[in-house]
Each structure stands twice: as structure tokens, then as C-alpha cells.
Write an enzyme that holds these catalytic residues in place. Structure first.
Site, PDB file in Angstrom:
ATOM      1  N   HIS A 158      16.439  34.329  -7.220  1.00 51.74           N
ATOM      2  CA  HIS A 158      17.753  34.326  -7.892  1.00 51.74           C
ATOM      3  C   HIS A 158      17.704  33.567  -9.221  1.00 51.74           C
ATOM      4  CE1 HIS A 158      19.469  35.884  -4.136  1.00 51.74           C
ATOM      5  NE2 HIS A 158      18.760  34.945  -3.517  1.00 51.74           N
ATOM      6  N   SER A 279       8.882  31.766 -37.403  1.00 48.68           N
ATOM      7  CA  SER A 279      10.172  32.187 -37.945  1.00 48.68           C
ATOM      8  C   SER A 279      10.130  32.143 -39.464  1.00 48.68           C
ATOM      9  CB  SER A 279      11.274  31.257 -37.432  1.00 48.68           C
ATOM     10  OG  SER A 279      12.460  31.400 -38.190  1.00 48.68           O
TER      11      SER A 279
END
Length: 513
Positions: A158, A279
Site C-alpha cells: 500500500h 536541471s
């Protein structure tokens, strides 16, 4: 009258717009090897059966061998105005020999059985390449060092921390999944490896064909016996696309874990600089782009499966041009799947896991709480449902105190208050993530001996697949070599029956099913 090879019935040619809309030469480049091999096998059969004059067959074989040499040199280009690879090769033979001789090549054959046979021959290569690429990635996953047997990671259910596992346990899990992908690919190969050649347009022919001979010359395991099914079937393509889609999904699941675990909040794994980018604005960033693209490109393989299912569902038996739209999508899925398998193997070799960080997260996330429940069953004789409740009460009480399972003193006090005292030293032992990992000795569990047993089993399975792969590639290589040897000898003047009877010993026997 149009000058197209099919143009006898037509008074005018198709427009340039129609040609651009219907041609497949850009897609068919991948099929040139298959079409030439198939042409040679077909003409060998025509000559042996006396369906076309022996001298014409010899001349055609010579022309095809010249085209093969040109293809091997990278000099054979398809002309778009000739629509597809089949008409291109036939026209090249006719231009070499004249229509009186070269025009015999297409006797007892249709583009319908040609394209199915070509595609099956190309797909066999692709399926074998995909098996090889999966086995290479499996080998990377199974070649973990001994220390990874006890390199701790949190296991998740989960998306929440569940129980501690090891890096080796995680790697063997993915290897196990990939070996199922290999089994799926082998199953698809089995359904692909059947010859459609000789089915003609859809109904067979009045010529006395030897479909078993051409199947053996092309290395197929058998013949698709029903002519209408042979020219109509596209389920082998769909099954292959399904194997690619499932395989792509499995790679995506691994990639998702790497993307997630490489983030600062987890800091469980670091991707090599060679498989990451930065980036344009944020100088601190290191982005796991290969894993991200692996995750994203699973959509291409899934999309191809849906496209092929949609294409085929509305087409009646017998060829329709809808079916030529299978290859552009499938080719893209092939390239995506194979390139992803190969780059994931490279990335996986260079992954660096932080076991100390994994162990820290297991402590903080109560990952070993189940071990107290198991201890109370084994040592105190309590039913598991009751020990589950006791352990849950302990966890709840520790959370209220802002403590974790590391705080064994607090844990011992709480258990005493609950009426089930356990010594602090015992709690320290059973709550330790490494203790949990080593204690799961059941088959398939996390203990080093269990993981080693699974690794040995997976290696044996992989070796079995590798043996099949080698034998199958050898079979196809042998069939191709025998076909071309026969073509060269016969083109040089040898007797059809004598040569083909001789090379038959080198050809694979057809399977009886």
C-alpha cells in the site's frame, strides 16, 4: 492501362496521394532479408516441383542471390512507387531478367501469404532478441555481491513501510518477474513459428505446392495448414505485443521504485551519474531520467497492444488493408521494448543502495512489529489474532509517546502494563531489522539461505532458457545457410531434386502436433 504489376484490369493509375497513403516501403525495410529468403525458398520449391521451367527458376535464383549480396552491402533501396517490399523485389528480378523469365517468380503465391510469412520471420528474430535482452538483465540482477543478502531495505505494501527485506531479495523478485516475461515471449514465438507460405490469397492454389519444403527451408517448426486462417491470422502479432506490454509494465514497476527511492525523502538508492541528468535552472538537481523514461515508455508498448486489438477486431477473415497498419505500431513497440531492456540492464549494474538508511527507516516505520506477534505465538502459546492485537496496542502506545521500536525500554514497560511482559533484551533482538530478515527462512523468504536457494533456482531456469535460445538461433541459421547453399548450387546448374535432397539433412524437421 496502368504499368503496376497488378494493373492489367485497370485503365488508370492511382494518384500520388493514394500511393503516399497506401505505400509501406518505409516500414518494409525491416522485411527485406525475410522477403529475399522467402523468395529463394519459394523458387526452389517451384523448380523442384516443375511448376515453372527449371531454367527460369535457376535464372531467378541467380537474380535473387545478386539482390541478397546487394542487400548485405547495404545498397538495396526500396522504391516508394512500387508500394511495398514484395513488388520491389519482384520488379528488381523482372528488370534483371525480363518479364518472360522473372515474371515466373510470383507463381502460386500472393502478397497475402508473403506478408504474413515475412512478418513471422522478422518477429522470430525480435522475439529471440527480447529473450536474450531479458536474460542479460536477469543475469545483472542475480549477480549481486554477498553483502546485499543483508543490505536492508523497507518492504512496502500500500506504498507504506511493511516488513524489512534485503537488496538481494528485491533483485531476485524482479528477476523472477522477468523470467515469466521470457516464458511469455517463448509462447509467442511458438505461435509465430509457423509458415503461411503457400496459402496464397486465401484459398490455396491448383498448383502442386510442397508447403512443408518451404517451411523447412525457412526454418519454421510447422505449417499453418488452413489457407484462410494462414492469411488472416494476426493473433501472433497481438500475442507478441501483449508480451511486450506486460514486459514493459514490469520494467516500469522497477523504474517506479528507483525513481521513488532515489528521492531525498527515501534516499535508499543512488542512480549513477551516467544514467541521470541535471536541471537547466536548479544546479542541485540529479534527475533519474532513464528510470522515468522507462516508466513513461511502458505506455508505448501498452498502446501498441490496444491499437492491434482495435485494428483486428473489425476485420473479417481474408486480407484487408487494415492489417497493413499493424507494423508501424509494432515496430515502434519493438524498438522501445528492446532499447529499454538494454538500458535498464546498464543502469541496474550501477545502482548503489544505502543499507544504513534502509535499516533506519525500518526502525522508524515499525517494520518489525510482526516479529513480536510471532514471538508471542511461539514462546507464550497465544493465538496469533490475540498477539496481533497486543502488538498493535504496543505500536499505538509508542506512537503516542513519540517513540519507535528502537525504544525497547518503553516497549517493555508497555507490554508489562498490557499483561504480557517481554524482556528488553529480547525486544532488542526481535525488533532488529537484520534479525527479521534472517529469521524468514521459509521457502522464498528473506533469509540469506532462502534468497540463495531462489537465486540458484532462477539461474537454473535462466540457463534453460539460454540453451533454448542458442538452439533456436542455430536452427534458423542452419536453415538459412542450407537454403542459400542450395540456391547457389542450383543457380550454377545443379539438379533441383538432387541438391534439395542433399540439403534436407541439414534442415530442421517439422514438428508433429
Amino acid at each position: 492501362m496502368t504499368d503496376k504489376l497488378w494493373g492489367g484490369r485497370f485503365d488508370e493509375d492511382i494518384t500520388s496521394e493514394v500511393l503516399d497513403y497506401t505505400l509501406t516501403t518505409d516500414i518494409d525495410v525491416r522485411l527485406i532479408f525475410a522477403d529475399l529468403w522467402q523468395d529463394i525458398a519459394h523458387v526452389l520449391m517451384l523448380g523442384k516441383r516443375g511448376i515453372i521451367p527449371a531454367d527460369n527458376a535457376r535464372a531467378i535464383l541467380g537474380a535473387l542471390l545478386r539482390l541478397w549480396e546487394k542487400h548485405e552491402r547495404g545498397e538495396l533501396a526500396l522504391r516508394p512507387e512500387l508500394e511495398d517490399v514484395h513488388f520491389n523485389i519482384e520488379q528488381m528480378v523482372i528488370e534483371d531478367l525480363g518479364r518472360e523469365t522473372g515474371g515466373h517468380m510470383h507463381t502460386a503465391r500472393s502478397r497475402n501469404d508473403q506478408v504474413s510469412t515475412d512478418t513471422r520471420m522478422y518477429l522470430r528474430r525480435v522475439q529471440l532478441d527480447a529473450v536474450a535482452a531479458n536474460l542479460a538483465l536477469v543475469d545483472v540482477l542475480l549477480s549481486f555481491p554477498e553483502e546485499e543478502l543483508l543490505a536492508i531495505l523497507p518492504g512496502y505494501t500500500h506504498s507504506q513501510a511493511a516488513q524489512p527485506v534485503s537488496v538481494a531479495f528485491w533483485k531476485t523478485a524482479h528477476a523472477s518477474m522477468l523470467l515469466r516475461d521470457v516464458r511469455r515471449l517463448r509462447g509467442a514465438f511458438d505461435r509465430t513459428d509457423e509458415s503461411a507460405l503457400g496459402a496464397c490469397a486465401l484459398a490455396g492454389t491448383s498448383f502442386p505446392l510442397d508447403r512443408e519444403l518451404t517451411a523447412r527451408l525457412l526454418g519454421f517448426r510447422g505449417v499453418l495448414s488452413h489457407a484462410l486462417d494462414a492469411t488472416s491470422a494476426r493473433d501472433y502479432l497481438i500475442e507478441t505485443a501483449s508480451a511486450f506490454a506486460i514486459g514493459g509494465n514490469n520494467l516500469s514497476r522497477m523504474a517506479e521504485e528507483i525513481v521513488m527511492w532515489s528521492g531525498h525523502e527515501y534516499s535508499l538508492v543512488e542512480v549513477s551519474d551516467a544514467y541521470a541528468t541535471g536541471s537547466s535552472i536548479m544546479p542541485q538537481k540529479k534527475n533519474p531520467v532513464v528510470a522515468e523514461l522507462t516508466r513513461g515508455r511502458a505506455g508505448r508498448t501498452a498502446g501498441t497492444l490496444v491499437q492491434l486489438l482495435t485494428m483486428a477486431k473489425g476485420v473479417t477473415l481474408g486480407y484487408s488493408c487494415d492489417l497493413q497498419d499493424d507494423k508501424p505500431y509494432l515496430w515502434n513497440a519493438i524498438d522501445t521494448y528492446l532499447s529499454t531492456l538494454r538500458i535498464v540492464a546498464g543502469q541496474t549494474k550501477e545502482l548503489r543502495f544505502d543499507s544504513a538508511r534502509g535499516e533506519h527507516l525500518c526502525w522508524d516505520n515499525f517494520s518489525t512489529a510482526t516479529e513480536l506477534a510471532n514471538y508471542l505465538v511461539a514462546e507464550h502459546g497465544l493465538p496469533f489474532r490475540e498477539t496481533h492485537h497486543i502488538t498493535g496496542s504496543l505500536v499505538g502506545a509508542l506512537i503516542k509517546r513519540g517513540a519507535t521500536l528502537r525504544d525497547t525500554k518503553a516497549g517493555a514497560e508497555i507490554l508489562a502494563e498490557l499483561g504480557h511482559p517481554v524482556e528488553e533484551s529480547v525486544l532488542a533482538r526481535i525488533f532488529a531489522p537484520r534479525t527479521a530478515v534472517t529469521s524468514y527462512t521459509s521457502p522464498g523468504g528473506t533469509s540469506p539461505q532462502s534468497v540463495e536457494a531462489v537465486r540458484a533456482e532462477l539461474r537454473q531456469t535462466a540457463q534453460g532458457h539460454a540453451g533454448w535460445l542458442e538452439r533456436t538461433r542455430d536452427k534458423l541459421g542452419t536453415a538459412q545457410a542450407a537454403t542459400f547453399r542450395a540456391a547457389r548450387e542450383i543457380a550454377a546448374g545443379a539438379d533441383f531434386a538432387k541438391v534439395l535432397d542433399t540439403v534436407a539433412a541439414d534442415l530442421p524437421a517439422l514438428e508433429q502436433r
